[in-house]
Design a protein around this motif. Structure first.
Motif, short mmCIF file in Angstrom:
data_model
loop_
_atom_site.label_atom_id
_atom_site.label_comp_id
_atom_site.label_asym_id
_atom_site.label_seq_id
_atom_site.Cartn_x
_atom_site.Cartn_y
_atom_site.Cartn_z
N LEU A 1 79.70 30.37 41.78
CA LEU A 1 80.28 29.41 42.10
C LEU A 1 81.33 30.40 43.17
O LEU A 1 81.87 30.62 42.21
CB LEU A 1 80.49 28.33 40.73
N ILE A 2 81.00 30.05 44.18
CA ILE A 2 82.45 30.55 45.13
C ILE A 2 84.06 29.27 45.47
O ILE A 2 83.75 28.39 45.72
CB ILE A 2 82.21 31.47 46.21
N ASP A 3 84.78 29.75 44.25
CA ASP A 3 85.86 29.24 44.99
C ASP A 3 86.88 28.95 45.74
O ASP A 3 86.70 29.93 47.11
CB ASP A 3 87.31 29.37 43.93
N ALA B 1 87.07 33.50 44.62
CA ALA B 1 87.11 34.43 43.64
C ALA B 1 85.44 33.38 43.29
O ALA B 1 84.90 32.78 43.84
CB ALA B 1 87.52 33.92 42.77
N ALA B 2 84.27 34.48 42.64
CA ALA B 2 83.05 34.39 42.91
C ALA B 2 82.18 34.87 41.11
O ALA B 2 83.31 35.01 40.66
CB ALA B 2 81.98 34.71 43.32
N ARG C 1 81.57 26.97 47.23
CA ARG C 1 80.82 26.87 47.47
C ARG C 1 79.67 27.95 45.96
O ARG C 1 80.48 27.79 45.62
CB ARG C 1 80.04 28.10 48.71
N LEU C 2 78.10 26.49 46.30
CA LEU C 2 77.68 27.40 45.19
C LEU C 2 76.39 28.34 45.43
O LEU C 2 75.93 28.20 46.97
CB LEU C 2 76.98 26.09 44.43
N GLN C 3 76.10 29.25 45.61
CA GLN C 3 74.93 30.53 45.90
C GLN C 3 73.70 30.64 45.04
O GLN C 3 74.32 30.28 43.44
CB GLN C 3 75.54 32.23 46.43
#
Length: 198
Positions: A155-157, A162-163, A179-181
């Motif tokens: 999860l990228i804020d 921050a990941a 974002r979800l990677q």
């Protein structure tokens, strides 16, 4: 009672990704909270009586300005779609009900019993697990939980960049622009009532 849903198929094939909408099928989950008063939320109404998030500046359905006349009064009503997950291939997944995302999401028990809507997401390297993520709506909040997938989820804020690697089966709230990677696949959350941070 079993509720209808639309399955979404997001698959990666060669140079381009294919994203298509499939017709509702047996064992499908809900398309939204619409008529079930147990899923209603506090919100405000636009001049055309559409239910919206309490902080909405404009109606998510008709675009009318909020805060005119009696629209600032909180009332219970059916939760409208909260936004979209924008995919790395240009596709979009509506966020209107609880979702189950994976390369074989239709076989998950919560999809089969009608509790979640299946979203089929694949990639060429098979990094996406059969049952990878659960997206849950609680009032106006969207949470994500990795379902113990083999390759995990990051999860990228949107505010801090921050990941954070998600812990298995722990629900984490998401905000606009997060974002979800999942390996090479990226899903960005866009909310109807909040501007995405730049």
């Amino acid at each position: 009672s079993r509720r209808r849903h639309t399955r979404w198929n997001c698959s990666s094939r060669g140079l381009g990704d294919v994203y298509k909408r499939q017709a509702p099928g047996p064992g499908s989950a809900a398309a939204g909270a619409g008529g079930d008063p147990a899923n209603w939320v506090l919100g405000i109404r636009c001049p055309l009586d559409h239910h919206n998030h309490p902080d909405a500046g404009y109606c998510s359905q008709c675009g009318r300005k909020m805060g005119v006349n009696a629209t600032a009064v909180l009332v219970k009503g059916p939760r409208p779609p909260l936004g979209l997950f924008l995919l790395d291939d240009g596709g979009a997944i509506p966020v209107a009900t609880d979702l189950l995302i994976g390369r074989d999401a239709t076989t998950h028990p919560e999809v089969l019993n009608g509790a979640r809507q299946a979203v089929l997401l694949t990639d060429a390297s098979n990094v996406v697990s059969r049952h990878h993520l659960a997206i849950t709506l609680q009032d106006w909040t969207i949470t994500v939980a990795d379902l113990g997938s083999a390759n995990g989820t990051v999860l990228i804020d949107a505010q801090t960049s921050a990941a954070q690697r998600l812990q298995p089966n722990v629900a984490v709230p998401m905000d606009a622009g997060d974002r979800l990677q999942i390996g090479p696949r990226v899903l960005q959350l866009e909310l109807h009532h909040v501007a995405t941070p730049q």
